[in-house]
Design a protein around this motif. Structure first.
Motif, mmCIF file in Angstrom:
data_model
loop_
_atom_site.group_PDB
_atom_site.id
_atom_site.type_symbol
_atom_site.label_atom_id
_atom_site.label_comp_id
_atom_site.label_asym_id
_atom_site.label_seq_id
_atom_site.Cartn_x
_atom_site.Cartn_y
_atom_site.Cartn_z
ATOM 1 N N SER A 266 0.837 -1.206 0.000
ATOM 2 C CA SER A 266 0.000 0.000 0.000
ATOM 3 C C SER A 266 0.870 1.253 0.000
ATOM 4 O O SER A 266 0.509 2.265 -0.624
ATOM 5 C CB SER A 266 -0.960 0.011 1.190
ATOM 6 N N LEU A 267 2.016 1.190 0.653
ATOM 7 C CA LEU A 267 2.949 2.320 0.634
ATOM 8 C C LEU A 267 3.480 2.543 -0.786
ATOM 9 O O LEU A 267 3.511 3.675 -1.276
ATOM 10 C CB LEU A 267 4.102 2.061 1.610
ATOM 11 N N GLY A 268 3.869 1.475 -1.453
ATOM 12 C CA GLY A 268 4.326 1.586 -2.839
ATOM 13 C C GLY A 268 3.221 2.066 -3.764
ATOM 14 O O GLY A 268 3.445 2.912 -4.642
ATOM 15 N N LEU A 269 2.020 1.542 -3.562
ATOM 16 C CA LEU A 269 0.879 1.961 -4.378
ATOM 17 C C LEU A 269 0.568 3.433 -4.149
ATOM 18 O O LEU A 269 0.308 4.178 -5.102
ATOM 19 C CB LEU A 269 -0.347 1.106 -4.069
ATOM 20 N N GLY A 270 0.613 3.872 -2.906
ATOM 21 C CA GLY A 270 0.363 5.280 -2.610
ATOM 22 C C GLY A 270 1.373 6.185 -3.289
ATOM 23 O O GLY A 270 1.019 7.203 -3.900
ATOM 24 N N ALA A 271 2.652 5.814 -3.207
ATOM 25 C CA ALA A 271 3.710 6.626 -3.826
ATOM 26 C C ALA A 271 3.562 6.648 -5.349
ATOM 27 O O ALA A 271 3.651 7.705 -5.980
ATOM 28 C CB ALA A 271 5.076 6.086 -3.430
ATOM 29 N N ALA A 272 3.325 5.487 -5.946
ATOM 30 C CA ALA A 272 3.170 5.428 -7.406
ATOM 31 C C ALA A 272 1.932 6.185 -7.862
ATOM 32 O O ALA A 272 1.943 6.851 -8.912
ATOM 33 C CB ALA A 272 3.099 3.968 -7.864
ATOM 34 N N THR A 273 0.866 6.120 -7.090
ATOM 35 C CA THR A 273 -0.363 6.840 -7.432
ATOM 36 C C THR A 273 -0.142 8.344 -7.364
ATOM 37 O O THR A 273 -0.582 9.084 -8.257
ATOM 38 C CB THR A 273 -1.517 6.410 -6.503
ATOM 39 N N LEU A 274 0.541 8.812 -6.324
ATOM 40 C CA LEU A 274 0.835 10.243 -6.228
ATOM 41 C C LEU A 274 1.715 10.696 -7.390
ATOM 42 O O LEU A 274 1.499 11.778 -7.956
ATOM 43 C CB LEU A 274 1.510 10.569 -4.896
ATOM 44 N N LEU A 275 2.667 9.873 -7.776
ATOM 45 C CA LEU A 275 3.514 10.204 -8.919
ATOM 46 C C LEU A 275 2.699 10.242 -10.212
ATOM 47 O O LEU A 275 2.886 11.141 -11.042
ATOM 48 C CB LEU A 275 4.663 9.198 -9.017
ATOM 49 N N LEU A 276 1.795 9.292 -10.374
ATOM 50 C CA LEU A 276 0.925 9.286 -11.557
ATOM 51 C C LEU A 276 0.041 10.530 -11.589
ATOM 52 O O LEU A 276 -0.141 11.141 -12.641
ATOM 53 C CB LEU A 276 0.063 8.020 -11.588
ATOM 54 N N ILE A 277 -0.491 10.914 -10.450
ATOM 55 C CA ILE A 277 -1.316 12.127 -10.389
ATOM 56 C C ILE A 277 -0.478 13.339 -10.798
ATOM 57 O O ILE A 277 -0.917 14.174 -11.594
ATOM 58 C CB ILE A 277 -1.919 12.313 -8.978
ATOM 59 N N PHE A 278 0.736 13.418 -10.267
ATOM 60 C CA PHE A 278 1.617 14.537 -10.603
ATOM 61 C C PHE A 278 1.931 14.563 -12.096
ATOM 62 O O PHE A 278 1.822 15.611 -12.747
ATOM 63 C CB PHE A 278 2.906 14.455 -9.783
ATOM 64 N N VAL A 279 2.317 13.419 -12.653
ATOM 65 C CA VAL A 279 2.689 13.354 -14.071
ATOM 66 C C VAL A 279 1.489 13.650 -14.963
ATOM 67 O O VAL A 279 1.584 14.435 -15.913
ATOM 68 C CB VAL A 279 3.313 11.981 -14.413
ATOM 69 N N SER A 280 0.348 13.052 -14.662
ATOM 70 C CA SER A 280 -0.825 13.274 -15.523
ATOM 71 C C SER A 280 -1.332 14.705 -15.419
ATOM 72 O O SER A 280 -1.813 15.274 -16.395
ATOM 73 C CB SER A 280 -1.931 12.278 -15.202
ATOM 74 N N THR A 281 -1.207 15.310 -14.246
ATOM 75 C CA THR A 281 -1.606 16.708 -14.090
ATOM 76 C C THR A 281 -0.630 17.625 -14.827
ATOM 77 O O THR A 281 -1.038 18.578 -15.488
ATOM 78 C CB THR A 281 -1.663 17.093 -12.599
ATOM 79 N N ALA A 282 0.652 17.318 -14.761
ATOM 80 C CA ALA A 282 1.661 18.129 -15.447
ATOM 81 C C ALA A 282 1.486 18.045 -16.958
ATOM 82 O O ALA A 282 1.661 19.032 -17.671
ATOM 83 C CB ALA A 282 3.059 17.674 -15.045
ATOM 84 N N ILE A 283 1.117 16.885 -17.472
ATOM 85 C CA ILE A 283 0.888 16.735 -18.915
ATOM 86 C C ILE A 283 -0.272 17.605 -19.347
ATOM 87 O O ILE A 283 -0.219 18.277 -20.373
ATOM 88 C CB ILE A 283 0.627 15.252 -19.276
ATOM 89 N N GLY A 284 -1.325 17.609 -18.562
ATOM 90 C CA GLY A 284 -2.511 18.386 -18.930
ATOM 91 C C GLY A 284 -2.283 19.887 -18.884
ATOM 92 O O GLY A 284 -2.917 20.637 -19.608
ATOM 93 N N LYS A 285 -1.365 20.346 -18.040
ATOM 94 C CA LYS A 285 -1.138 21.787 -17.886
ATOM 95 C C LYS A 285 -0.037 22.316 -18.794
ATOM 96 O O LYS A 285 0.076 23.515 -18.970
ATOM 97 C CB LYS A 285 -0.793 22.106 -16.429
ATOM 98 N N ARG A 286 0.768 21.435 -19.330
ATOM 99 C CA ARG A 286 1.908 21.873 -20.135
ATOM 100 C C ARG A 286 1.456 22.267 -21.531
ATOM 101 O O ARG A 286 0.805 21.474 -22.215
ATOM 102 C CB ARG A 286 2.928 20.743 -20.214
ATOM 103 N N PRO A 287 1.798 23.460 -21.987
ATOM 104 C CA PRO A 287 1.432 23.840 -23.352
ATOM 105 C C PRO A 287 2.284 23.072 -24.353
ATOM 106 O O PRO A 287 3.458 22.805 -24.114
ATOM 107 C CB PRO A 287 1.735 25.336 -23.404
ATOM 108 N N ALA A 288 1.677 22.714 -25.443
ATOM 109 C CA ALA A 288 2.389 21.973 -26.484
ATOM 110 C C ALA A 288 3.294 22.924 -27.259
ATOM 111 O O ALA A 288 2.843 23.909 -27.818
ATOM 112 C CB ALA A 288 1.399 21.305 -27.429
ATOM 113 N N ALA A 289 4.583 22.639 -27.248
ATOM 114 C CA ALA A 289 5.530 23.435 -28.021
ATOM 115 C C ALA A 289 5.549 22.910 -29.450
ATOM 116 O O ALA A 289 5.197 21.758 -29.714
ATOM 117 C CB ALA A 289 6.915 23.344 -27.390
ATOM 118 N N GLU A 290 5.968 23.744 -30.338
ATOM 119 C CA GLU A 290 6.002 23.327 -31.730
ATOM 120 C C GLU A 290 7.010 22.197 -31.892
ATOM 121 O O GLU A 290 8.150 22.281 -31.426
ATOM 122 C CB GLU A 290 6.419 24.507 -32.613
ATOM 123 N N GLY A 291 6.592 21.151 -32.531
ATOM 124 C CA GLY A 291 7.447 19.992 -32.729
ATOM 125 C C GLY A 291 7.497 19.064 -31.518
ATOM 126 O O GLY A 291 8.175 18.060 -31.537
#
Length: 169
Positions: free
Chosen positions: A98-123
């Protein structure tokens, strides 16, 4: 600290928090990994469960250790203590996963949120972010599977100790 609540062993009461929060973490993290359209609405709740689940599992194992000391001090038979030891092993594994799952889930939330907020650069194809997102999603699913298995085995062995083995003593 985790020995008694209102004069009875604390473990049977405390462990229910672990059951609820860890099972909700398993379900919530799996849904978050598998269904990207719900991430925006559920990320906060899954993030809270990623913290609460492992904490509840740890408190459950700590209260279990106190109950185990009480049972050993009361001189229960060795075969019963061996079954308790198996239950303790499953409980420890539940906490670790559960500790590993919690850490991986928080990392997934961070990565997926960062992808959604990052503007797409050309190329910029965002390929690396997508690979990280999918890879973390798979890690979360694997850890959710192991955590779910061990929370089940922990509960099953604990229930048998209480309702089958203890009743026969």
């Amino acid at each position: 600290m985790f020995q008694y609540i209102l004069g009875i062993p604390a473990h049977p009461l405390i462990v229910h928090f672990a059951i609820v929060f860890v099972v909700l973490l398993v379900a919530g993290s799996a849904v978050y990994a598998l269904v990207p359209p719900v991430r925006r609405r559920t990320g906060w709740a899954v993030g809270l469960l990623a913290v609460a689940g492992p904490i509840a599992a740890w408190v459950g194992t700590e209260s279990g250790e106190q109950l185990e000391k009480l049972v050993v001090a009361q001189g229960y038979p060795q075969e019963f203590l061996a079954k308790i030891n198996q239950h303790v092993t499953y409980g420890d594994r539940t906490w670790y996963f559960s500790l590993g799952l919690g850490a991986a889930t928080l990392l997934l939330i961070f990565v997926s949120t960062a992808i959604g907020k990052r503007p797409a650069a050309e190329g910029d194809s965002r390929r690396g972010s997508l690979i990280a997102n999918v890879g973390l999603g798979l890690v979360v699913l694997v850890l959710a599977g192991f955590t779910g298995y061990y929370i089940f085995k922990t509960g099953d062995t604990g229930a048998h100790l209480r309702w089958v083995d203890f009743a026969q003593k």
